[in-house]
Scaffold this motif. Sequence first.
Motif, PDB file in Angstrom:
ATOM      1  N   VAL A 112       0.855  -1.180   0.000  1.00 41.57           N
ATOM      2  CA  VAL A 112       0.000   0.000   0.000  1.00 41.57           C
ATOM      3  C   VAL A 112       0.897   1.238   0.000  1.00 41.57           C
ATOM      4  O   VAL A 112       1.885   1.305   0.730  1.00 41.57           O
ATOM      5  CB  VAL A 112      -0.952   0.014   1.228  1.00 41.57           C
ATOM      6  CG1 VAL A 112      -0.187   0.019   2.550  1.00 41.57           C
ATOM      7  CG2 VAL A 112      -1.899   1.203   1.163  1.00 41.57           C
ATOM      8  N   TRP A 113       0.568   2.190  -0.871  1.00 41.27           N
ATOM      9  CA  TRP A 113       1.294   3.463  -0.917  1.00 41.27           C
ATOM     10  C   TRP A 113       0.509   4.484  -0.107  1.00 41.27           C
ATOM     11  O   TRP A 113      -0.686   4.710  -0.353  1.00 41.27           O
ATOM     12  CB  TRP A 113       1.455   3.950  -2.359  1.00 41.27           C
ATOM     13  CG  TRP A 113       2.483   3.171  -3.136  1.00 41.27           C
ATOM     14  CD1 TRP A 113       2.310   2.003  -3.804  1.00 41.27           C
ATOM     15  CD2 TRP A 113       3.859   3.526  -3.292  1.00 41.27           C
ATOM     16  NE1 TRP A 113       3.497   1.596  -4.375  1.00 41.27           N
ATOM     17  CE2 TRP A 113       4.467   2.511  -4.085  1.00 41.27           C
ATOM     18  CE3 TRP A 113       4.650   4.602  -2.860  1.00 41.27           C
ATOM     19  CZ2 TRP A 113       5.811   2.533  -4.447  1.00 41.27           C
ATOM     20  CZ3 TRP A 113       5.986   4.640  -3.222  1.00 41.27           C
ATOM     21  CH2 TRP A 113       6.563   3.615  -3.998  1.00 41.27           C
ATOM     22  N   VAL A 114       1.175   5.086   0.857  1.00 40.52           N
ATOM     23  CA  VAL A 114       0.514   6.028   1.764  1.00 40.52           C
ATOM     24  C   VAL A 114       1.350   7.294   1.920  1.00 40.52           C
ATOM     25  O   VAL A 114       2.578   7.271   1.792  1.00 40.52           O
ATOM     26  CB  VAL A 114       0.291   5.406   3.164  1.00 40.52           C
ATOM     27  CG1 VAL A 114      -0.583   4.166   3.082  1.00 40.52           C
ATOM     28  CG2 VAL A 114       1.618   5.071   3.830  1.00 40.52           C
ATOM     29  N   ILE A 115       0.665   8.386   2.189  1.00 39.36           N
ATOM     30  CA  ILE A 115       1.356   9.619   2.583  1.00 39.36           C
ATOM     31  C   ILE A 115       1.456   9.614   4.101  1.00 39.36           C
ATOM     32  O   ILE A 115       0.441   9.466   4.797  1.00 39.36           O
ATOM     33  CB  ILE A 115       0.611  10.865   2.099  1.00 39.36           C
ATOM     34  CG1 ILE A 115       0.616  10.936   0.568  1.00 39.36           C
ATOM     35  CG2 ILE A 115       1.255  12.139   2.675  1.00 39.36           C
ATOM     36  CD1 ILE A 115      -0.188  12.098  -0.005  1.00 39.36           C
TER      37      ILE A 115
ATOM     38  N   GLY B  32      -1.441  -0.029 -14.492  1.00 41.38           N
ATOM     39  CA  GLY B  32      -2.142  -1.298 -14.455  1.00 41.38           C
ATOM     40  C   GLY B  32      -1.790  -2.179 -13.275  1.00 41.38           C
ATOM     41  O   GLY B  32      -2.537  -3.097 -12.945  1.00 41.38           O
ATOM     42  N   ASN B  33      -0.653  -1.927 -12.634  1.00 41.97           N
ATOM     43  CA  ASN B  33      -0.246  -2.728 -11.475  1.00 41.97           C
ATOM     44  C   ASN B  33      -0.671  -2.090 -10.157  1.00 41.97           C
ATOM     45  O   ASN B  33      -0.262  -2.545  -9.092  1.00 41.97           O
ATOM     46  CB  ASN B  33       1.266  -2.926 -11.471  1.00 41.97           C
ATOM     47  CG  ASN B  33       2.028  -1.613 -11.330  1.00 41.97           C
ATOM     48  OD1 ASN B  33       1.622  -0.593 -11.893  1.00 41.97           O
ATOM     49  ND2 ASN B  33       3.123  -1.633 -10.596  1.00 41.97           N
ATOM     50  N   MET B  34      -1.516  -1.057 -10.231  1.00 41.18           N
ATOM     51  CA  MET B  34      -1.954  -0.371  -9.023  1.00 41.18           C
ATOM     52  C   MET B  34      -3.453  -0.124  -9.094  1.00 41.18           C
ATOM     53  O   MET B  34      -4.061  -0.131 -10.174  1.00 41.18           O
ATOM     54  CB  MET B  34      -1.206   0.960  -8.862  1.00 41.18           C
ATOM     55  CG  MET B  34       0.313   0.817  -8.823  1.00 41.18           C
ATOM     56  SD  MET B  34       1.193   2.394  -8.682  1.00 41.18           S
ATOM     57  CE  MET B  34       1.008   2.706  -6.924  1.00 41.18           C
ATOM     58  N   MET B  35      -4.071   0.084  -7.930  1.00 37.16           N
ATOM     59  CA  MET B  35      -5.470   0.487  -7.879  1.00 37.16           C
ATOM     60  C   MET B  35      -5.644   1.458  -6.715  1.00 37.16           C
ATOM     61  O   MET B  35      -4.929   1.391  -5.711  1.00 37.16           O
ATOM     62  CB  MET B  35      -6.396  -0.718  -7.722  1.00 37.16           C
ATOM     63  CG  MET B  35      -6.198  -1.550  -6.480  1.00 37.16           C
ATOM     64  SD  MET B  35      -7.355  -2.946  -6.436  1.00 37.16           S
ATOM     65  CE  MET B  35      -6.827  -3.787  -4.935  1.00 37.16           C
TER      66      MET B  35
ATOM     67  N   PHE C 290      -3.060   0.604  -3.823  1.00 35.27           N
ATOM     68  CA  PHE C 290      -2.502  -0.731  -3.609  1.00 35.27           C
ATOM     69  C   PHE C 290      -1.663  -1.071  -4.839  1.00 35.27           C
ATOM     70  O   PHE C 290      -2.059  -0.776  -5.966  1.00 35.27           O
ATOM     71  CB  PHE C 290      -3.597  -1.787  -3.461  1.00 35.27           C
ATOM     72  CG  PHE C 290      -4.381  -1.688  -2.185  1.00 35.27           C
ATOM     73  CD1 PHE C 290      -3.734  -1.526  -0.971  1.00 35.27           C
ATOM     74  CD2 PHE C 290      -5.767  -1.774  -2.203  1.00 35.27           C
ATOM     75  CE1 PHE C 290      -4.459  -1.443   0.214  1.00 35.27           C
ATOM     76  CE2 PHE C 290      -6.500  -1.695  -1.030  1.00 35.27           C
ATOM     77  CZ  PHE C 290      -5.838  -1.520   0.186  1.00 35.27           C
ATOM     78  N   GLU C 291      -0.521  -1.697  -4.605  1.00 31.34           N
ATOM     79  CA  GLU C 291       0.350  -2.102  -5.712  1.00 31.34           C
ATOM     80  C   GLU C 291       0.481  -3.622  -5.743  1.00 31.34           C
ATOM     81  O   GLU C 291       0.568  -4.266  -4.692  1.00 31.34           O
ATOM     82  CB  GLU C 291       1.741  -1.478  -5.574  1.00 31.34           C
ATOM     83  CG  GLU C 291       2.675  -1.844  -6.723  1.00 31.34           C
ATOM     84  CD  GLU C 291       4.069  -1.266  -6.575  1.00 31.34           C
ATOM     85  OE1 GLU C 291       4.889  -1.448  -7.495  1.00 31.34           O
ATOM     86  OE2 GLU C 291       4.345  -0.629  -5.532  1.00 31.34           O
TER      87      GLU C 291
ATOM     88  N   VAL D 129      -4.470  -1.851   5.036  1.00 29.97           N
ATOM     89  CA  VAL D 129      -4.000  -3.234   4.944  1.00 29.97           C
ATOM     90  C   VAL D 129      -4.231  -3.767   3.531  1.00 29.97           C
ATOM     91  O   VAL D 129      -5.372  -3.793   3.056  1.00 29.97           O
ATOM     92  CB  VAL D 129      -4.705  -4.134   5.971  1.00 29.97           C
ATOM     93  CG1 VAL D 129      -4.221  -5.578   5.850  1.00 29.97           C
ATOM     94  CG2 VAL D 129      -4.464  -3.606   7.395  1.00 29.97           C
ATOM     95  N   PRO D 130      -3.184  -4.215   2.818  1.00 35.09           N
ATOM     96  CA  PRO D 130      -3.327  -4.680   1.437  1.00 35.09           C
ATOM     97  C   PRO D 130      -4.157  -5.953   1.344  1.00 35.09           C
ATOM     98  O   PRO D 130      -4.244  -6.741   2.304  1.00 35.09           O
ATOM     99  CB  PRO D 130      -1.881  -4.942   0.985  1.00 35.09           C
ATOM    100  CG  PRO D 130      -1.020  -4.204   1.953  1.00 35.09           C
ATOM    101  CD  PRO D 130      -1.772  -4.200   3.243  1.00 35.09           C
ATOM    102  N   PRO D 131      -4.795  -6.208   0.188  1.00 36.05           N
ATOM    103  CA  PRO D 131      -5.651  -7.396   0.014  1.00 36.05           C
ATOM    104  C   PRO D 131      -4.934  -8.726   0.211  1.00 36.05           C
ATOM    105  O   PRO D 131      -5.578  -9.721   0.545  1.00 36.05           O
ATOM    106  CB  PRO D 131      -6.147  -7.250  -1.434  1.00 36.05           C
ATOM    107  CG  PRO D 131      -6.115  -5.776  -1.698  1.00 36.05           C
ATOM    108  CD  PRO D 131      -4.903  -5.288  -0.957  1.00 36.05           C
TER     109      PRO D 131
END
Length: 549
Positions: free
Chosen positions: A303-306, A339-342, A517-518, A348-350
């Motif tokens: 997960v990409w977060v600030i 395409g590799n991110m949403m 999410f990546e 918490v990532p899936p």
Amino acid sequence: MMKKTLAILLALILLLSACGSGDGSGQIIRYDIPAGVSNLDPQFAVDATARMIISNTFEGLFRQLPSGEVVPCLAKSYETSPDGLTYTFYLREDAKWSKIKGVWEEDTPVTAHDFVFAIRRLFDATASSPYASDFLCIKNASAVLSGALKATALGVSAPEDYTLQIQLDTPNRLLPELLASTSAMPCNEEFFLSTKARYGMDLKSLLFNGPFYIKSWGETDYITLRQNTNYSSQDPVIAGGVNFYINREGAKSSSSSAQEGDAWADTPTRFLQGKVDASKIDYENLSQITDQGGDYDAFDDTVWVIVFNGEMEYLANEEVRKALTYSVDRSLFSGYVPGNMMTAQVLVPPAVSAMGGNYRQYAGLISPVIYSPEIAKRYLVSAMEDLGISQLPFNDLLVCDENNLPLLAGFVQQNWQRYLSLYTGLTVLPREEVLERVALGEFQAALIPLSASYASPSSVLSYFKTGSVLNQFSYSNEEVDRLLEKTASSDGQTAFEIYKQAEDAVLLDGAAIPLFFETTYYAMAPQVSGVEFSPFLPGVYFKYAKKSD
């Protein structure tokens, strides 16, 4: 004489058949790594590549599978006391430490004493391990860590050579997962003391008890692993070893690396040219890999977060963080996300599972924080009144130069400018530099990746636990700490509900702004099978890998 010769030949045939069956087993697997490693001390190594190498050369009480299931390794069985405070582990008696020519030639068994010494090393009051906070549930751990008690007071003991007992201050159902981590690998005290404080720093300062030993490290552009002949297990090692090539795109090949397959070229090209057998792969290269008959595994594990620097007074202010959080309009990302991110609203990532279930399927993907410029403005006005300032001195956001992130972060920048009159600049740097500046506290805000190191929401939420080695943002919230401690003694849906409460508390507090999410991709060449890829550290396991002709 003839009988003796026949006996020798028979022994040789048996040895060769044990090492390989003619179906591709016993071969060397080639794998690229992003950089070299400088420390392979299991109790202290934090680099992801180092931990991957440790997981293939050491064996602990347990191992965590890609599914999240924890399976026994050296612990053939264990039992827990009715109150959940005492774990007794019964170890296999066939495990031995590796031999090092000229240094360590004995067939020394791996015993419970090696685990006692290793766990005590985590809590050395003069130089504690970065993983000590993960094991504070152990009896007297906090007091030993502070120096108030000696290491011998720690709740870990070996009543017998192959019996390990761990006593806890509070129940922790995650103990097996923690004991599967690289930080809980055994350490032989006699050998450790013989290294004179160089343990894990070079080949002569390492003993191995896993499926492989390190044959070469530090003198070439690659690291090599080979089968550990002292390794004992119910299931044999299939791969003959691993060659890790240090990948430095754009650098020139040395003569030694050229002989090993042009180790300096970029990984996707090397993989497609058949110069490596398995590799972490970029999304852009997947179609080429499948076109060539290759296979891959994919995990939504990041997960990409600030995050914000809590050492700065105005960013330690809860209302400032909430203002920044409520003003982010994620709908602007549509059409620009790779395409590799949403787009993500939660932390918490899936890929994270726990107790046989998927946490995100239970908790959902919706954040308790909504997009509302009006709420954001009210929080900022209130915060500046409390701080006694007319302008917030917030002017920089660190961003990694990858995955279209600078453009996407620009939309956040525009939101802050439009709704909060904050003119924030973007500092775009390579990922390594961004993470280094965050670790040093040299940032205001940063867009960074967070990943799970083991199969539990705790492994991500611990980034926001007070005192955690993962918490580099100086964030602290007693309610979050309390909830995370409570999950350690909870099971099933109750645990999931508490995790969700902790996640929601972090989000509502504005401690982090999740954006994406990546998905991580790992590929295997058509002739390769048995490499285990995992969404959790250490990531790649080579014991069962083989190549067909």
